[in-house]
Write a protein that holds these residues in place. Structure first.
Motif, mmCIF file in Angstrom:
data_model
loop_
_atom_site.group_PDB
_atom_site.id
_atom_site.type_symbol
_atom_site.label_atom_id
_atom_site.label_comp_id
_atom_site.label_asym_id
_atom_site.label_seq_id
_atom_site.Cartn_x
_atom_site.Cartn_y
_atom_site.Cartn_z
ATOM 1 N N PRO A 138 -29.008 84.603 116.589
ATOM 2 C CA PRO A 138 -29.215 84.158 117.968
ATOM 3 C C PRO A 138 -28.176 83.093 118.320
ATOM 4 O O PRO A 138 -27.944 82.185 117.527
ATOM 5 C CB PRO A 138 -30.612 83.533 117.951
ATOM 6 C CG PRO A 138 -31.262 83.986 116.695
ATOM 7 C CD PRO A 138 -30.191 84.373 115.742
ATOM 8 N N GLY A 139 -27.545 83.248 119.478
ATOM 9 C CA GLY A 139 -26.559 82.260 119.912
ATOM 10 C C GLY A 139 -25.147 82.557 119.434
ATOM 11 O O GLY A 139 -24.221 81.795 119.719
ATOM 12 N N THR A 161 -31.843 94.957 123.440
ATOM 13 C CA THR A 161 -33.316 94.958 123.376
ATOM 14 C C THR A 161 -33.883 93.661 123.948
ATOM 15 O O THR A 161 -34.943 93.678 124.573
ATOM 16 C CB THR A 161 -33.831 95.198 121.932
ATOM 17 O OG1 THR A 161 -33.027 94.455 121.021
ATOM 18 C CG2 THR A 161 -33.798 96.659 121.567
ATOM 19 N N GLY A 162 -33.173 92.539 123.769
ATOM 20 C CA GLY A 162 -33.647 91.273 124.354
ATOM 21 C C GLY A 162 -33.714 91.380 125.877
ATOM 22 O O GLY A 162 -34.716 90.994 126.494
ATOM 23 N N LEU A 170 -36.537 93.744 126.922
ATOM 24 C CA LEU A 170 -37.843 93.075 126.762
ATOM 25 C C LEU A 170 -38.062 92.042 127.862
ATOM 26 O O LEU A 170 -39.158 91.950 128.427
ATOM 27 C CB LEU A 170 -37.936 92.411 125.384
ATOM 28 C CG LEU A 170 -38.131 93.374 124.208
ATOM 29 C CD1 LEU A 170 -37.866 92.670 122.880
ATOM 30 C CD2 LEU A 170 -39.546 93.952 124.217
ATOM 31 N N ARG A 171 -36.998 91.258 128.195
ATOM 32 C CA ARG A 171 -37.176 90.241 129.253
ATOM 33 C C ARG A 171 -37.473 90.901 130.594
ATOM 34 O O ARG A 171 -38.233 90.363 131.399
ATOM 35 C CB ARG A 171 -35.959 89.323 129.334
ATOM 36 C CG ARG A 171 -36.018 88.183 128.301
ATOM 37 C CD ARG A 171 -34.869 87.202 128.449
ATOM 38 N NE ARG A 171 -33.601 87.787 128.059
ATOM 39 C CZ ARG A 171 -33.180 87.902 126.794
ATOM 40 N NH1 ARG A 171 -33.912 87.441 125.802
ATOM 41 N NH2 ARG A 171 -32.023 88.463 126.523
ATOM 42 N N LEU A 226 -40.334 88.414 115.832
ATOM 43 C CA LEU A 226 -39.842 89.718 116.255
ATOM 44 C C LEU A 226 -40.972 90.524 116.879
ATOM 45 O O LEU A 226 -42.139 90.394 116.500
ATOM 46 C CB LEU A 226 -39.252 90.489 115.060
ATOM 47 C CG LEU A 226 -37.985 89.912 114.427
ATOM 48 C CD1 LEU A 226 -37.505 90.822 113.293
ATOM 49 C CD2 LEU A 226 -36.871 89.730 115.459
ATOM 50 N N ARG A 228 -32.643 95.131 114.146
ATOM 51 C CA ARG A 228 -32.927 93.796 113.622
ATOM 52 C C ARG A 228 -33.736 93.834 112.337
ATOM 53 O O ARG A 228 -34.021 92.778 111.775
ATOM 54 C CB ARG A 228 -33.735 93.014 114.671
ATOM 55 C CG ARG A 228 -32.958 91.922 115.408
ATOM 56 C CD ARG A 228 -33.904 91.358 116.461
ATOM 57 N NE ARG A 228 -33.579 90.050 116.908
ATOM 58 C CZ ARG A 228 -32.912 89.785 118.050
ATOM 59 N NH1 ARG A 228 -32.445 90.752 118.788
ATOM 60 N NH2 ARG A 228 -32.722 88.541 118.405
ATOM 61 N N GLN A 268 -35.659 99.476 111.691
ATOM 62 C CA GLN A 268 -34.934 99.781 112.944
ATOM 63 C C GLN A 268 -33.594 100.449 112.644
ATOM 64 O O GLN A 268 -33.166 101.364 113.363
ATOM 65 C CB GLN A 268 -34.722 98.506 113.766
ATOM 66 C CG GLN A 268 -36.019 97.921 114.320
ATOM 67 C CD GLN A 268 -35.807 96.627 115.094
ATOM 68 O OE1 GLN A 268 -34.722 96.341 115.594
ATOM 69 N NE2 GLN A 268 -36.852 95.822 115.196
ATOM 70 N N ARG A 323 -34.480 79.863 129.800
ATOM 71 C CA ARG A 323 -35.148 80.713 128.798
ATOM 72 C C ARG A 323 -36.001 79.844 127.893
ATOM 73 O O ARG A 323 -35.486 78.977 127.210
ATOM 74 C CB ARG A 323 -34.074 81.432 127.961
ATOM 75 C CG ARG A 323 -34.030 82.920 128.208
ATOM 76 C CD ARG A 323 -32.992 83.574 127.334
ATOM 77 N NE ARG A 323 -33.456 83.815 125.976
ATOM 78 C CZ ARG A 323 -32.820 84.584 125.106
ATOM 79 N NH1 ARG A 323 -31.686 85.177 125.469
ATOM 80 N NH2 ARG A 323 -33.291 84.762 123.899
HETATM 81 P P1 ADP Z 1 -31.340 86.036 120.710
HETATM 82 O O1 ADP Z 1 -30.313 86.900 120.040
HETATM 83 O O2 ADP Z 1 -30.747 84.892 121.447
HETATM 84 O O3 ADP Z 1 -32.500 85.642 119.830
HETATM 85 P P2 ADP Z 1 -32.416 88.283 122.237
HETATM 86 O O4 ADP Z 1 -32.292 88.267 123.699
HETATM 87 O O5 ADP Z 1 -31.645 89.310 121.466
HETATM 88 O O6 ADP Z 1 -32.027 86.821 121.846
HETATM 89 O O7 ADP Z 1 -33.943 88.418 121.780
HETATM 90 C C1 ADP Z 1 -34.959 87.580 122.293
HETATM 91 C C2 ADP Z 1 -36.286 87.892 121.584
HETATM 92 O O8 ADP Z 1 -36.667 89.270 121.855
HETATM 93 C C3 ADP Z 1 -36.254 87.806 120.060
HETATM 94 O O9 ADP Z 1 -36.474 86.498 119.599
HETATM 95 C C4 ADP Z 1 -37.403 88.773 119.689
HETATM 96 O O10 ADP Z 1 -38.665 88.174 119.890
HETATM 97 C C5 ADP Z 1 -37.277 89.871 120.714
HETATM 98 N N1 ADP Z 1 -36.409 90.993 120.261
HETATM 99 C C6 ADP Z 1 -35.201 91.345 120.799
HETATM 100 N N2 ADP Z 1 -34.675 92.395 120.149
HETATM 101 C C7 ADP Z 1 -35.576 92.727 119.157
HETATM 102 C C8 ADP Z 1 -35.611 93.716 118.120
HETATM 103 N N3 ADP Z 1 -34.600 94.599 117.973
HETATM 104 N N4 ADP Z 1 -36.677 93.735 117.293
HETATM 105 C C9 ADP Z 1 -37.688 92.887 117.433
HETATM 106 N N5 ADP Z 1 -37.730 91.917 118.372
HETATM 107 C C10 ADP Z 1 -36.681 91.833 119.237
#
Ligand code: ADP
Length: 191
Positions: free
Chosen positions: A10-11, A32-33, A36-37, A59, A89, A93, A134
């Motif tokens: 992350p980051g 996926t982030g 999900l958002r 996760l 991740r 997966q 965020r």
């Molecule tokens: P970052 O890389 O800054 O943590 P992301 O935007 O990729 O941010 O992900 C934010 C959150 O979304 C993660 O902390 C997790 O909870 C969830 N998430 C994203 N991608 C996945 C994945 N492939 N598997 C499980 N959880 C995920």
């Protein structure tokens, strides 16, 4: 097809570099982030369940994100390639992604891993939290939990790609353009 996994903690700058990659190469960006958002913002059933985990820095279950990626792959039948950002991740997966791509008669071309020190990651995420709002970027203990999840569950999957000579580390420190140039130098001979 050219299918890239943009990898890193992350980051590390995966989202920023993905933006540059999609405008310079015709690839479809699957984060996926981000997906999900948007589910969280839409207050869908999936979003409501995912929010609790994301807010803790845990996760989301494998079957949820694998299902999301499957439907995005199906929704883009004419893509010339994909950038996978934040996916896979976990080992499960990574295996599922191999299977989905085999069904489409394609495979991962390469994994590019952005390498950034832990101190720099924490600073970047706290700064992003101030600007973006965020919530998972505003609390140091949540950030540390995400980095821990990355070290335990995500980082080991690079071995899967290294064993196939598909793993390429790139230094993720410096200007955005310099880092993009380093990534392009790895991609250009292959794409
Ligand atoms: P970052 O890389 O800054 O943590 P992301 O935007 O990729 O941010 O992900 C934010 C959150 O979304 C993660 O902390 C997790 O909870 C969830 N998430 C994203 N991608 C996945 C994945 N492939 N598997 C499980 N959880 C995920």
């Amino acid at each position: 097809m050219f299918n890239l996994i943009l990898f890193g903690p992350p980051g590390a700058g995966k989202g920023t570099q993905s933006e540059l990659l999609i405008s310079n190469y015709s690839l479809v960006h699957l984060s996926t982030g981000d997906i999900l958002r948007s589910e969280v913002a839409a207050k869908s059933e999936l979003g409501i369940r995912a929010k609790e985990l994301m807010d803790r820095g845990d996760l989301v279950p494998d079957e949820v994100v694998i299902g999301m990626i499957k439907s995005k792959l199906e929704a883009n039948p004419d893509a010339s390639g994909f950038i996978f950002d934040g996916f896979p991740r976990t080992a499960a997966q990574a295996e599922a992604l191999d299977g989905l791509l085999t069904d489409l008669q394609t495979s991962i071309t390469m994994m590019i891993a952005l390498e950034v020190s832990e101190e720099e990651l924490i600073n970047r995420l706290l700064n992003r939290g101030k600007e973006s709002g965020r919530s998972d970027d505003q609390d140091k203990s949540i950030i540390l939990n995400r980095i821990e999840e990355y070290r335990l569950k995500t980082e080991p999957i690079k071995d899967h790609y290294a064993a196939q000579n598909k793993f390429h580390p790139v230094e993720g420190i410096g200007s955005i353009d310099d880092i993009f140039d380093r990534i392009s130098a790895v991609i250009d001979p292959v794409i």
